[in-house]
Design a protein around this motif. Structure first.
Motif, short mmCIF file in Angstrom:
data_model
loop_
_atom_site.label_atom_id
_atom_site.label_comp_id
_atom_site.label_asym_id
_atom_site.label_seq_id
_atom_site.Cartn_x
_atom_site.Cartn_y
_atom_site.Cartn_z
N UNK A 176 -9.41 -27.53 -15.43
CA UNK A 176 -10.72 -27.42 -14.80
C UNK A 176 -10.99 -28.56 -13.84
N UNK A 177 -10.67 -29.74 -14.32
CA UNK A 177 -10.95 -30.93 -13.51
C UNK A 177 -10.13 -30.90 -12.22
N UNK A 198 -9.05 -28.27 -10.74
CA UNK A 198 -9.60 -27.19 -9.91
C UNK A 198 -10.75 -27.71 -9.04
N UNK A 199 -11.58 -28.60 -9.59
CA UNK A 199 -12.74 -29.09 -8.85
C UNK A 199 -12.50 -30.47 -8.25
N UNK A 218 -11.61 -33.23 -9.47
CA UNK A 218 -12.04 -34.42 -10.18
C UNK A 218 -10.83 -35.30 -10.41
N UNK A 246 -22.26 -32.55 -26.37
CA UNK A 246 -21.54 -32.50 -25.10
C UNK A 246 -21.65 -31.15 -24.37
#
Lengths: 391, 506
Positions: A200-201, A203-204, A206, A257
């Motif tokens: 995910x990270x 992908x964006x 990060x 979280x």
């Protein structure tokens, strides 16, 4: 060489998060060396985790209370009092254990909500409101145990919570299968969720650590989980206390979280004014956090009473301070808005490890207190120092 | 006769690259009442802070000559030692201590560290007589009104053998009787030879009391007007206060069509129990769809209080009057009701009560609309990142990543994050309180452009601002506030700096 550099940077940048893990490992290794390996024995580790349970759940609750800039001193005697009530319901009223436990938890929520009401709606400083609770619950324990003194519990199911282990299904060469399975499941889940998170990270766009470091991390954490599971499984298997602790950690970690509620709690803690102006109901959040604190105090009372297999007149003495100390060692900030569930648990483990290790070495009670005090002071100094460096 | 008690020569003060004062010259004659006037942010307070030693010697350029000697004040006690006492707008009194202890706080009557209460009380009575205040010196400060508290501050100054008394907007929080009383006392003190510098926004007072008035604008002394020459009058002062050219940094909006009234206040009065007075008085105003309303006025004129009373009454004022949204009367008792009703409020103090500085950009943007990124209370982090990323590009937040802590961003980017947070809520009415305070020209332009885009999309905006240029450049209609009241309403065509200042200084 490049790998080493990145690792160095990583530790440096996240020293606040990693600090207590490193401290825990150092303490454990030190005790293992000093006791010629006795500390790391299956029996001792299992014992250590069981003895940490009732403080660890309190630490999780009080961590959230501190995150929203309050404090709760009443939780120790509340735990003791509710433990005594549980014993009375079981032994004197004769209620079945499956009804007693929910009743105690609900009573805990109720007691916590009253504290929350005093703080959030009436506006009494939490320190004073919960100090009053401290006195009241202390008196209440004495009151309900006045005639009987210590109440011995001989309900096997209830006592198993603090002393028993999960069924083993099958024992292969002295190793408990179900415990191993739980551990294996934990590892699989850990690997799956961290990989998903990393995807995910990426992908964006990060920032993520390099692949080598990431794999190292995976292997390292999996190895630790695996090792502890192995150690426990080759003794009596996982205890119910450990399972309850894990459940509390998983549920509270998820809430803090991944949910809106969790986000609101941290918002209220980091800037109550801004939270209010963002449409967050600050007093509702305060009520909820104190309510959850009450429930965890009830759980702590159940764990402790069950472990002793009896309700004593002094149960709960100083639990609150042990829990608060654990939360601070675990990196919660008195300024509000900062603190993690995993941190609180690690903090509780650090404190329990110190006690356990020093007991094994035969250190007297006097130096024990002094050393634990020193560790608490060091942890907070470390926290203040790293915070200054960041901004 | 002209003997200067104070000369400040060529004072220049810089704050990290921004010149707050440049080559300011300021001379005060012995025994006069000298008023210091200028807009918010002109540099009056900075000048007084240099004089009182808040900014120590060496942090500025230029000389302070007091009583004929060059002074080098390193801290406040240095200036007090020479007889300069400053009384700030926020009074420095201890509400739970009695009057006599307050008067001598920091200057206690004692014998080797042991307080002499009898002497303290006797001395304090003498000082109370001097300021014509008839209260028991054992009364607690919190039981006195603001007007009397102000006099206690002056008594405190007199106890320190004051030669030069500086008052920073002493009448801002006072009613008319108390103000008149205070001005009379200043005239009295003048007769006793005490020199006085007064910062004031109320021109009537300046005209009635000043021997001289110095105007400061953009960190420079513009002129010193003298009463004996007949120069101190409203026109001359206002002309000198505002005479700046308005730069053309305001993006134009082509289409200007206004729809129905979306917000209307009628006889709106808000009483603040904490300060014990009305912070908004009989306010009547309305906002139409597609309109930018400017609310001008000086600091402390009640603009923020008005906004907060509309936005879910977040300070728990006692409200009177009616609030209509889309023509229907509503009663908003919590910020979340206001948000649901379509109102958003971007606070004046973004660091204090606007942002979560220790959290990252994406958490800040989603803070007021968690519903938009969650399902059944569970946050969809992918959605949250998409939303944050959308606003990061569309309004140009400059940051290394969405994970950057908001506390580490520049002022302009912080303001854009605040704006993004409210845009994600999608309000009908956006209240902006000092939207461009403390941010650079480039970021200002970007924020103005965003405002225009929002209007094109059918939103309405109330913009509270102390910057006249901004109010004139952006608003379709302007309300001017002073002392919690709407003193005037101007269309964009008829508005100019002088007219606004006239209303604001009433």
């Amino acid at each position: 060489m490049k790998l080493l550099n990145e690792a160095k940077h990583l530790v440096k940048d996240n020293i606040r998060d990693y600090g207590m893990y490193i401290a825990l490992i150092i303490i454990m290794v030190t005790f293992t060396i000093l006791t010629d390996g006795l500390f790391m024995s299956s029996r001792n580790i299992s014992n250590l985790l069981d003895s940490a349970g009732y403080i660890a759940v309190l630490a999780v609750g009080v961590m959230l209370v501190i995150v929203i800039r309050h404090i709760d001193l009443s939780i120790g005697f509340l735990a003791g009092f509710l433990g005594a009530i549980a014993a009375i319901l079981l032994m004197q009223v004769g209620m079945p254990v499956y009804i007693v436990i929910p009743i105690i938890l609900i009573l805990g929520i109720f007691a916590g909500t009253i504290t929350g009401f005093l703080v959030a709606k009436i506006g009494i400083p939490a320190f004073v409101a919960t100090l009053a609770g401290w006195l009241i619950y202390r008196g209440a324990i004495l009151l309900v145990t006045e005639k009987t003194g210590t109440i011995i519990i001989n309900d096997d199911v209830f006592n198993a919570i603090g002393n028993g282990n999960i069924p083993s299904l099958m024992v292969i060469g002295g190793v408990h299968l179900l415990s191993l399975l739980v551990g294996a499941l934990a590892i699989v889940f850990y690997i799956y969720s961290t990989i998903k998170n990393r995807r995910n990270k990426i992908k964006y766009n990060f920032e993520v650590v390099s692949k080598e470091i990431f794999i190292l991390q995976l292997v390292f954490v999996s190895a630790i989980i695996g090792y502890i599971t192995w150690v426990l499984a080759s003794y009596n298997g996982l205890s119910w206390t450990v399972i309850i602790m894990l459940l509390v950690v998983i549920v509270y970690h998820f809430i803090t979280t991944k949910t809106v509620l969790g986000r609101h709690i941290y918002a209220v803690g980091s800037n109550p004014e801004a939270a209010h102006l963002s449409g967050i109901n600050v007093s509702k959040i305060t009520l909820l956090v104190f309510g959850s604190m009450g429930m965890l105090a009830a759980l702590s009372g159940i764990l402790y009473t069950s472990r002793l297999q009896s309700a004593t007149t002094t149960a709960g003495t100083l639990f609150e301070l042990d829990a608060i100390a654990a939360a601070f060692v675990g990196g919660v900030s008195a300024a509000g808005g900062v603190g993690k569930v995993t941190g609180a648990i690690i903090g509780a483990l650090v404190m329990a490890t110190l006690t356990n290790g020093m007991n094994l070495m035969g250190v007297g009670i006097a130096p024990q207190y002094i050393i634990r005090g020193g560790v608490l002071a060091l942890a907070v100094i470390f926290d203040v120092y790293t915070r200054k460096k960041r901004v | 006769m002209s003997e200067y008690i104070l000369e400040m020569k060529q004072i220049t003060k810089e704050f990290t690259g921004v010149k707050a004062l440049s080559d300011v010259n300021f001379k005060v004659e012995k025994g006069e009442i000298h008023c210091l006037v200028g807009e918010n942010g002109a540099g009056k307070s900075t000048l007084m802070k240099i004089l009182s030693g808040v900014y120590p010697y060496g942090s500025y350029e230029g000389d302070i000559v007091f009583n004929g000697e060059v002074q080098q004040f390193n801290k406040i006690t240095d200036s007090v030692g020479t007889g300069i006492v400053i009384i700030y707008q926020e009074l420095a009194l201890f509400p739970d201590l009695p009057v006599y202890e307050n008067i001598f706080i920091g200057n206690e009557v004692n014998k080797s560290g042991v307080l002499d209460f009898n002497k303290t009380i006797v001395e304090s009575k003498k000082l109370l007589d001097k300021v014509n205040l008839k209260v028991n010196s054992e009364t607690l400060i919190k039981d006195l009104g603001v007007g009397k508290q102000q006099l206690i501050e002056i008594a405190k100054a007199l106890s320190k053998d004051v030669k030069l008394l500086i008052l920073d907007e002493p009448t801002a929080a006072l009613n008319e009787d108390d103000s008149e009383n205070l001005l009379n006392l200043l005239r009295e003190l003048k007769k006793q030879g005490i020199t006085c510098i007064m910062i004031s926004h109320k021109l009537k007072e300046v005209i009635s009391i000043a021997d001289k008035a110095t105007v400061i604008r953009d960190g420079k002394t513009i002129c010193t007007l003298e009463a004996t020459k007949g120069e101190i009058n409203e026109n001359t002062i206002i002309k000198n206060m505002v005479g700046r050219e308005i730069e053309d940094i305001y993006p134009k909006r082509d289409k200007k069509t206004f729809g129905d009234k979306i917000l209307e206040l009628s006889n709106w009065t808000a009483y603040d129990p904490q300060v014990g007075r009305n912070v908004s008085k009989r306010v009547n105003l309305h906002v139409r769809k597609g309109e930018i309303i400017g609310i001008a006025g000086l600091m402390g004129s009640g603009r923020t209080e008005l906004a907060l009373s509309i936005f879910g009454n977040s300070k728990s004022y006692k409200l009177q009057g009616d609030l209509y949204l889309d023509g229907r009367p509503v009663n908003l008792q919590h910020t979340n009701q206001a948000i649901k009703a379509g109102i958003a409020y971007v606070t004046e103090d973004r660091k204090g009560d606007g942002l979560f500085l220790l959290q990252d950009i994406k958490n800040n943007i989603s803070a007021a609309n968690m519903k938009g990124i969650s399902l059944n209370g569970i946050i969809n982090e992918n959605e949250e990142i998409k939303v944050a990323d959308h606003y990061k590009t569309s309004i140009g937040i400059k940051a290394s990543s969405l994970q950057q802590l908001v506390g580490n961003l520049s002022g302009g980017n912080q303001q854009k994050v605040s704006l993004a947070k409210w845009l994600f809520v999608g309000p009908k009415l956006l209240i902006l309180d000092e939207p461009t305070r403390g941010i650079d020209v480039g970021a200002k332009f970007e924020i103005y452009s965003v405002m225009n885009e929002l209007i094109d999309k059918g939103m309405s905006i109330i913009m509270i601002s102390s910057e006249l240029g901004e109010v004139l450049g952006m608003s379709d209609r302007i309300y001017v506030m002073a002392e919690g009241e709407i003193k005037g309403e101007l269309s964009s065509a008829e508005a100019n700096q002088e007219k606004i200042m006239e209303f604001a200084t009433q």
